[in-house]
Design a protein around this motif. Structure first.
Motif, PDB file in Angstrom:
ATOM      1  N   PHE A   1      21.208   7.745 -24.182  1.00 31.57           N
ATOM      2  CA  PHE A   1      22.029   8.243 -25.284  1.00 31.57           C
ATOM      3  C   PHE A   1      23.372   7.525 -25.321  1.00 31.57           C
ATOM      4  N   LEU A   2      23.966   7.338 -24.139  1.00 33.43           N
ATOM      5  CA  LEU A   2      25.246   6.635 -24.054  1.00 33.43           C
ATOM      6  C   LEU A   2      25.092   5.163 -24.419  1.00 33.43           C
ATOM      7  N   ASP A   3      24.004   4.528 -24.014  1.00 38.28           N
ATOM      8  CA  ASP A   3      23.749   3.138 -24.405  1.00 38.28           C
ATOM      9  C   ASP A   3      23.555   3.009 -25.909  1.00 38.28           C
ATOM     10  N   ASP A   4      22.878   3.988 -26.516  1.00 37.68           N
ATOM     11  CA  ASP A   4      22.736   3.981 -27.974  1.00 37.68           C
ATOM     12  C   ASP A   4      24.104   4.065 -28.649  1.00 37.68           C
ATOM     13  N   ALA A   5      24.969   4.928 -28.126  1.00 41.01           N
ATOM     14  CA  ALA A   5      26.310   5.074 -28.703  1.00 41.01           C
ATOM     15  C   ALA A   5      27.103   3.776 -28.542  1.00 41.01           C
ATOM     16  N   ARG A   6      26.988   3.143 -27.376  1.00 41.47           N
ATOM     17  CA  ARG A   6      27.683   1.867 -27.159  1.00 41.47           C
ATOM     18  C   ARG A   6      27.178   0.801 -28.124  1.00 41.47           C
ATOM     19  N   SER A   7      25.866   0.729 -28.306  1.00 43.89           N
ATOM     20  CA  SER A   7      25.324  -0.301 -29.185  1.00 43.89           C
ATOM     21  C   SER A   7      25.690  -0.032 -30.643  1.00 43.89           C
ATOM     22  N   MET A   8      25.776   1.235 -31.048  1.00 42.96           N
ATOM     23  CA  MET A   8      26.234   1.546 -32.403  1.00 42.96           C
ATOM     24  C   MET A   8      27.658   1.057 -32.613  1.00 42.96           C
ATOM     25  N   CYS A   9      28.489   1.302 -31.633  1.00 42.43           N
ATOM     26  CA  CYS A   9      29.884   0.870 -31.723  1.00 42.43           C
ATOM     27  C   CYS A   9      29.969  -0.660 -31.744  1.00 42.43           C
ATOM     28  N   ALA A  10      29.199  -1.324 -30.900  1.00 41.33           N
ATOM     29  CA  ALA A  10      29.224  -2.789 -30.849  1.00 41.33           C
ATOM     30  C   ALA A  10      28.721  -3.388 -32.155  1.00 41.33           C
ATOM     31  N   ASN A  11      27.660  -2.823 -32.729  1.00 44.55           N
ATOM     32  CA  ASN A  11      27.137  -3.337 -33.988  1.00 44.55           C
ATOM     33  C   ASN A  11      28.151  -3.172 -35.114  1.00 44.55           C
TER      34      ASN A  11
ATOM     35  N   VAL B   1      30.773   5.979 -36.529  1.00 45.22           N
ATOM     36  CA  VAL B   1      29.760   6.339 -35.532  1.00 45.22           C
ATOM     37  C   VAL B   1      29.398   7.808 -35.736  1.00 45.22           C
ATOM     38  N   PRO B   2      28.108   8.167 -35.686  1.00 48.47           N
ATOM     39  CA  PRO B   2      27.721   9.578 -35.848  1.00 48.47           C
ATOM     40  C   PRO B   2      28.434  10.481 -34.841  1.00 48.47           C
ATOM     41  N   SER B   3      28.662  11.712 -35.254  1.00 49.58           N
ATOM     42  CA  SER B   3      29.534  12.599 -34.480  1.00 49.58           C
ATOM     43  C   SER B   3      29.047  12.844 -33.051  1.00 49.58           C
ATOM     44  N   GLU B   4      27.737  13.006 -32.841  1.00 51.19           N
ATOM     45  CA  GLU B   4      27.254  13.269 -31.480  1.00 51.19           C
ATOM     46  C   GLU B   4      27.533  12.077 -30.571  1.00 51.19           C
ATOM     47  N   HIS B   5      27.317  10.883 -31.084  1.00 52.22           N
ATOM     48  CA  HIS B   5      27.548   9.684 -30.285  1.00 52.22           C
ATOM     49  C   HIS B   5      29.050   9.434 -30.089  1.00 52.22           C
ATOM     50  N   ARG B   6      29.837   9.742 -31.094  1.00 54.17           N
ATOM     51  CA  ARG B   6      31.291   9.599 -30.973  1.00 54.17           C
ATOM     52  C   ARG B   6      31.815  10.542 -29.900  1.00 54.17           C
ATOM     53  N   GLU B   7      31.313  11.774 -29.893  1.00 53.12           N
ATOM     54  CA  GLU B   7      31.733  12.736 -28.871  1.00 53.12           C
ATOM     55  C   GLU B   7      31.284  12.295 -27.483  1.00 53.12           C
ATOM     56  N   ALA B   8      30.096  11.708 -27.390  1.00 53.32           N
ATOM     57  CA  ALA B   8      29.620  11.219 -26.089  1.00 53.32           C
ATOM     58  C   ALA B   8      30.525  10.109 -25.569  1.00 53.32           C
ATOM     59  N   LEU B   9      30.908   9.186 -26.444  1.00 51.31           N
ATOM     60  CA  LEU B   9      31.813   8.104 -26.022  1.00 51.31           C
ATOM     61  C   LEU B   9      33.178   8.653 -25.629  1.00 51.31           C
ATOM     62  N   ALA B  10      33.660   9.632 -26.378  1.00 50.05           N
ATOM     63  CA  ALA B  10      34.959  10.223 -26.043  1.00 50.05           C
ATOM     64  C   ALA B  10      34.893  10.965 -24.710  1.00 50.05           C
ATOM     65  N   LEU B  11      33.833  11.719 -24.481  1.00 54.55           N
ATOM     66  CA  LEU B  11      33.717  12.433 -23.211  1.00 54.55           C
ATOM     67  C   LEU B  11      33.628  11.468 -22.037  1.00 54.55           C
ATOM     68  N   HIS B  12      32.954  10.337 -22.243  1.00 51.49           N
ATOM     69  CA  HIS B  12      32.772   9.383 -21.147  1.00 51.49           C
ATOM     70  C   HIS B  12      34.009   8.512 -20.917  1.00 51.49           C
ATOM     71  N   TYR B  13      34.594   7.971 -21.971  1.00 53.27           N
ATOM     72  CA  TYR B  13      35.674   6.995 -21.807  1.00 53.27           C
ATOM     73  C   TYR B  13      37.071   7.601 -21.899  1.00 53.27           C
ATOM     74  N   VAL B  14      37.265   8.606 -22.742  1.00 48.12           N
ATOM     75  CA  VAL B  14      38.605   9.180 -22.895  1.00 48.12           C
ATOM     76  C   VAL B  14      38.832  10.282 -21.875  1.00 48.12           C
ATOM     77  N   TYR B  15      37.940  11.282 -21.865  1.00 47.96           N
ATOM     78  CA  TYR B  15      38.132  12.433 -20.977  1.00 47.96           C
ATOM     79  C   TYR B  15      37.548  12.215 -19.598  1.00 47.96           C
ATOM     80  N   ARG B  16      36.719  11.185 -19.415  1.00 49.20           N
ATOM     81  CA  ARG B  16      36.099  10.820 -18.139  1.00 49.20           C
ATOM     82  C   ARG B  16      35.418  12.017 -17.463  1.00 49.20           C
ATOM     83  N   THR B  17      34.625  12.736 -18.243  1.00 49.70           N
ATOM     84  CA  THR B  17      33.955  13.918 -17.719  1.00 49.70           C
ATOM     85  C   THR B  17      32.701  13.525 -16.937  1.00 49.70           C
ATOM     86  N   ASP B  18      32.232  14.472 -16.183  1.00 53.11           N
ATOM     87  CA  ASP B  18      30.995  14.312 -15.435  1.00 53.11           C
ATOM     88  C   ASP B  18      29.825  14.265 -16.415  1.00 53.11           C
TER      89      ASP B  18
END
Length: 161
Positions: free
Chosen positions: A121-131, A86-103
């Motif tokens: 942006f978060l939906d794009d990251a989720r769909s990249m991961c799902a694909n 997963v591209p780094s920006e989207h990977r970081e977005a998923l990590a901030l949302h699911y791992v660190y649970r940030t605002d």
């Protein structure tokens, strides 16, 4: 190679939000957070559920947290493997949302994403991961279904039945 049961489990659990939540819990479990050796870490604010007058509430007085679903480490490892692609920006977005649970606002500032575009942006990251998970499952299923040639097939001359 992954066991067939693990492939079936990941395929059945293709609800990407559930998979990413499981991955976030798994990743948080791996990051053990310690505390200092002093007593300050035990202080509780007065707004806490135990409402102790001094703030040094009784640990047994806090209500138990609701039970979480069991952690599926194999599915979390599959998501971790996919996160490499997963591209780094989207990977970081998923990590901030699911791992660190940030605002969401903090994540937007950290990633330089407009707040109005955060959900997309978060939906794009989720769909990249799902694909990538689906593609990985398809490759694994093809690999497991293609059996290696048997020795008699290798040694038999062409056209021999």
């Amino acid at each position: 190679m992954w066991p067939v049961a693990a492939v079936a489990r990941v395929s059945a659990m293709m609800d990407i939000d559930a998979l990413l939540t499981n991955w976030g819990r798994w990743a948080r479990m791996r990051m053990r957070q310690g505390h200092c050796a002093s007593i300050e870490w035990r202080y509780r604010m007065r707004w806490r559920p135990d409402n102790a007058p001094t703030g040094w509430g009784d640990w047994s007085g806090v209500p138990a947290a609701p039970p979480l679903p069991p952690l599926d480490a194999i599915a979390a490892l599959a998501v971790e493997r996919v996160m490499r692609d997963v591209p780094s920006e989207h990977r970081e977005a998923l990590a901030l949302h699911y791992v660190y649970r940030t605002d969401a606002r903090f994540a937007c500032r950290a990633l330089a994403v407009r707040y109005a575009d955060w959900e997309r942006f978060l939906d794009d990251a989720r769909s990249m991961c799902a694909n990538r998970l689906r593609r990985q499952d398809k490759r694994r299923i093809v690999r497991e279904n293609s059996s290696p040639p048997v020795a008699t097939e290798i040694l038999a001359p062409i056209g021999a039945g």
